[in-house]
Design a protein around this motif. Sequence first.
Motif, mmCIF file in Angstrom:
data_model
loop_
_atom_site.group_PDB
_atom_site.id
_atom_site.type_symbol
_atom_site.label_atom_id
_atom_site.label_comp_id
_atom_site.label_asym_id
_atom_site.label_seq_id
_atom_site.Cartn_x
_atom_site.Cartn_y
_atom_site.Cartn_z
ATOM 1 N N UNK A 1 0.849 -1.186 0.000
ATOM 2 C CA UNK A 1 0.000 0.000 0.000
ATOM 3 C C UNK A 1 0.885 1.237 0.000
ATOM 4 N N UNK A 2 0.257 2.430 -0.093
ATOM 5 C CA UNK A 2 1.032 3.665 -0.207
ATOM 6 C C UNK A 2 1.167 4.353 1.134
ATOM 7 N N UNK A 3 2.214 5.162 1.278
ATOM 8 C CA UNK A 3 2.445 5.864 2.539
ATOM 9 C C UNK A 3 3.928 6.150 2.700
ATOM 10 N N UNK A 4 4.351 6.481 3.914
ATOM 11 C CA UNK A 4 5.757 6.824 4.138
ATOM 12 C C UNK A 4 6.709 5.652 3.892
ATOM 13 N N UNK A 5 6.392 4.429 4.421
ATOM 14 C CA UNK A 5 7.311 3.318 4.142
ATOM 15 C C UNK A 5 7.501 3.115 2.643
ATOM 16 N N UNK A 6 6.412 3.228 1.891
ATOM 17 C CA UNK A 6 6.508 3.079 0.440
ATOM 18 C C UNK A 6 7.397 4.170 -0.143
ATOM 19 N N UNK A 7 7.256 5.400 0.372
ATOM 20 C CA UNK A 7 8.079 6.508 -0.117
ATOM 21 C C UNK A 7 9.554 6.245 0.164
ATOM 22 N N UNK A 8 9.832 5.803 1.393
ATOM 23 C CA UNK A 8 11.232 5.544 1.772
ATOM 24 C C UNK A 8 11.821 4.451 0.879
ATOM 25 N N UNK A 9 11.059 3.378 0.665
ATOM 26 C CA UNK A 9 11.561 2.277 -0.170
ATOM 27 C C UNK A 9 11.840 2.773 -1.584
ATOM 28 N N UNK A 10 10.925 3.564 -2.124
ATOM 29 C CA UNK A 10 11.095 4.049 -3.495
ATOM 30 C C UNK A 10 12.302 4.974 -3.605
ATOM 31 N N UNK A 11 12.425 5.896 -2.660
ATOM 32 C CA UNK A 11 13.562 6.823 -2.707
ATOM 33 C C UNK A 11 14.878 6.068 -2.514
ATOM 34 N N UNK A 12 14.884 5.103 -1.600
ATOM 35 C CA UNK A 12 16.109 4.326 -1.359
ATOM 36 C C UNK A 12 16.528 3.625 -2.639
ATOM 37 N N UNK A 13 15.522 3.137 -3.391
ATOM 38 C CA UNK A 13 15.839 2.493 -4.661
ATOM 39 C C UNK A 13 16.378 3.513 -5.664
ATOM 40 N N UNK A 14 15.695 4.664 -5.745
ATOM 41 C CA UNK A 14 16.067 5.656 -6.758
ATOM 42 C C UNK A 14 17.483 6.175 -6.563
ATOM 43 N N UNK A 15 17.894 6.392 -5.305
ATOM 44 C CA UNK A 15 19.205 7.034 -5.054
ATOM 45 C C UNK A 15 20.318 6.031 -4.782
ATOM 46 N N UNK A 16 20.003 4.740 -4.810
ATOM 47 C CA UNK A 16 21.019 3.730 -4.475
ATOM 48 C C UNK A 16 22.320 3.867 -5.282
ATOM 49 N N UNK A 17 22.251 4.081 -6.612
ATOM 50 C CA UNK A 17 23.505 4.198 -7.367
ATOM 51 C C UNK A 17 24.410 5.319 -6.855
ATOM 52 N N UNK A 18 23.799 6.398 -6.362
ATOM 53 C CA UNK A 18 24.602 7.521 -5.874
ATOM 54 C C UNK A 18 25.348 7.166 -4.591
ATOM 55 N N UNK A 19 24.903 6.117 -3.921
ATOM 56 C CA UNK A 19 25.620 5.643 -2.735
ATOM 57 C C UNK A 19 26.644 4.580 -3.119
ATOM 58 N N UNK A 20 26.253 3.697 -4.052
ATOM 59 C CA UNK A 20 27.156 2.597 -4.419
ATOM 60 C C UNK A 20 28.439 3.133 -5.058
ATOM 61 N N UNK A 21 28.282 4.079 -5.990
ATOM 62 C CA UNK A 21 29.458 4.483 -6.769
ATOM 63 C C UNK A 21 30.556 5.132 -5.921
ATOM 64 N N UNK A 22 30.245 6.088 -5.026
ATOM 65 C CA UNK A 22 31.334 6.629 -4.202
ATOM 66 C C UNK A 22 31.974 5.576 -3.292
ATOM 67 N N UNK A 23 31.159 4.689 -2.716
ATOM 68 C CA UNK A 23 31.739 3.669 -1.831
ATOM 69 C C UNK A 23 32.610 2.715 -2.644
ATOM 70 N N UNK A 24 32.135 2.372 -3.836
ATOM 71 C CA UNK A 24 32.918 1.521 -4.722
ATOM 72 C C UNK A 24 34.266 2.168 -5.027
ATOM 73 N N UNK A 25 34.227 3.468 -5.361
ATOM 74 C CA UNK A 25 35.481 4.176 -5.657
ATOM 75 C C UNK A 25 36.384 4.192 -4.427
ATOM 76 N N UNK A 26 35.795 4.395 -3.254
ATOM 77 C CA UNK A 26 36.585 4.419 -2.020
ATOM 78 C C UNK A 26 37.233 3.072 -1.751
ATOM 79 N N UNK A 27 36.487 1.992 -1.971
ATOM 80 C CA UNK A 27 37.029 0.656 -1.720
ATOM 81 C C UNK A 27 38.089 0.291 -2.752
ATOM 82 N N UNK A 28 37.925 0.797 -3.973
ATOM 83 C CA UNK A 28 38.931 0.571 -5.005
ATOM 84 C C UNK A 28 40.278 1.136 -4.573
#
Lengths: 303, 349
Positions: free
Chosen positions: A171-198
């Motif tokens: 259903x819709x609501x804040x948890x749904x919003x958080x899940x969607x945003x977490x999905x949308x911005x995930x690459x912006x978190x993965x790439x810097x951490x990936x570069x840092x670990x490299x």
Amino acid sequence: MDPGLDGDQGLSTAAASPPGTPRRAGLRRGLAAGLHRHAGARLALLLSAPLAWLGVAYLGALAALLVTAFWSTDSFTGELVRTFTWANFQDVLTVDVYRTVALRSLGVAVAVTLIDVVIAFPMAFAMAKLASPRAQRWLVIAVLTPLWASYLVKAYAWRVMLSSDGLLGWGYGLPATIATLAYLWLPYMILPIYAGLERLPNSLLDAAGDLGARGPRTFRTVVWPLTFPAVVAGSVFTFSLSLGDYIAVKIVGGRSQLIGNVVYDNIGAAGNLPFAAAVAAIPVLIMLVYLAAVRRTGALDNL
Amino acid sequence: MFCVMPDQNVAVRLRGLRKSFGPVEAVAGVDLDIADGEFFAMLGPSGSGKTTVLRMIAGFETPTAGTVELGGRDVTRLAPFERDVNTVFQDYALFPHMSVRENVEYGLRVKKVPRAERRERAAEALRSVRLAGFEQRRPAQLSGGQRQRVALARALVNRPRVLLLDEPLGALDLKLREEMQVELKELQRRVGITFLFVTHDQEEALTMSDRVAVFDQGRIEQVGTPAEVYERPSTVFVAGFVGTSNLISGEAAEAVLGRPGTFSVRPEKLRLVLDLDAPVGDGDHSATGRIAEVVYAGAATRFVVDLDAGPRIVVLQQNLQVSSMDVTGLRETRVRLVWDRRHEFSVAS
């Protein structure tokens, strides 16, 4: 060297150059030599356009926003009144609805950031330290590909998944919003951490194991402290993008509102640009506080 | 190829050790016994598998086949943190966000050694590598040689059964490297721990170690004392990698030595005689040739001589009485090379 030969290398052939070319080439060479000798001129030439862009488009817009926030609108005609007033900020801070919305937005941004760190770290670690070079390339592409797809399509895909008869059915609501945003911005978190670990030498991980540390301790005492700046870099993206979002919450948030919605509604339906500006100043303020706090931890020194 | 030792004296025992990375066989069957307290060198060119063997002993790589024993215990499948060895890494691998003291105490902290004892042992380890007073520094504030010594202290403070050193002196400049060679040797004698080090530098291997294993293409070509490996190399590869090989084979061997096979004489065992008709002693062999090149190197001079029988031979002569002016004029001169028969040895090709 034949003066006709340098200049346009590759495309036009030197032999076919018209008689005027040598002098122009000489001038160009003089310019190149001058630039070579004057490091300051070189720097100015390279930086002037980007700096102008930053100055006008970014700082200028921010300044305009701040100025507008101190104006007001005539309540009958809806026209701008260009006289100084604190009223907008007073409303934002004292009216309960706005405080609630601001805190809710902050909570959503924090939750999205934490979820992204938890999901992104193992993923980035696998990419940087475990995958073969070939698999690594594919994984980077896999992380980047969602960024090529339209924001709206992705948000609506989540709407379908989250609808009560959908795949997830939350259903819709804040948890749904958080899940969607977490999905949308995930690459912006993965790439810097990936570069840092490299950048983190494998021998440091070997050394920790060699000195008796198991995985969790190696992570806590070596990997995390050395990649924390990268996590901060990623969190600046996820945090600020979440704070400013108003579309995802419209699509999957049900009746919930975030700061972005308040800004949007005041610009659109209400036509109250000064109040929208005052509300929009909140995320800017929160980001400034966040960056200052991060700076105090020393995480930005290594960037 | 290897001698069998009684179990209690064996620090490291490798049996049938193999490691493949995809289609590449990095280590192709290694058997080796290293005694307690030995200073042992694994010598070979890059890609010969020596570092992979070291990493399998440390536990960073799992063998494709074969076993690794430490002190009689099979550790082949154990993780690095379960093994009684410590490693000095080629790039030192010091933790950049920790002070020198925190780096050295890391292993003790993991083993939950009480704070006071930890401090004391770290201080002692730093003293033993002459770095007392550097406790508060960060690795970035140290020179290459100092970092190397911190890495040593960090490993030795745990009192491992075996200390593994991966090209420990590779990143240091020549002067420092020579100092550290002596220092490492002294340190090993003092602490009595088995040192197993990997190097591609034959001089380093010869000067520092009690025994040397020469690696090529994932296999051990020869194991022996530095003198054995240098004076009696068992294969053409060892002869060429440890020093200059000066090979004489085929028809040249028949002509010069009067017997078939492949033979080698070290450059410093050869005497250069300008008088072509000088008598040759009973136990000596000799051959005539022409000096093709003269390389003056201060203490000694290298002569490259083309023998009339074919092969090109390098001769090393101490500059006892001569100077560069004297020797460089000898190019194109015809000479006779004389050597003691006992110094020529046959090698397997």
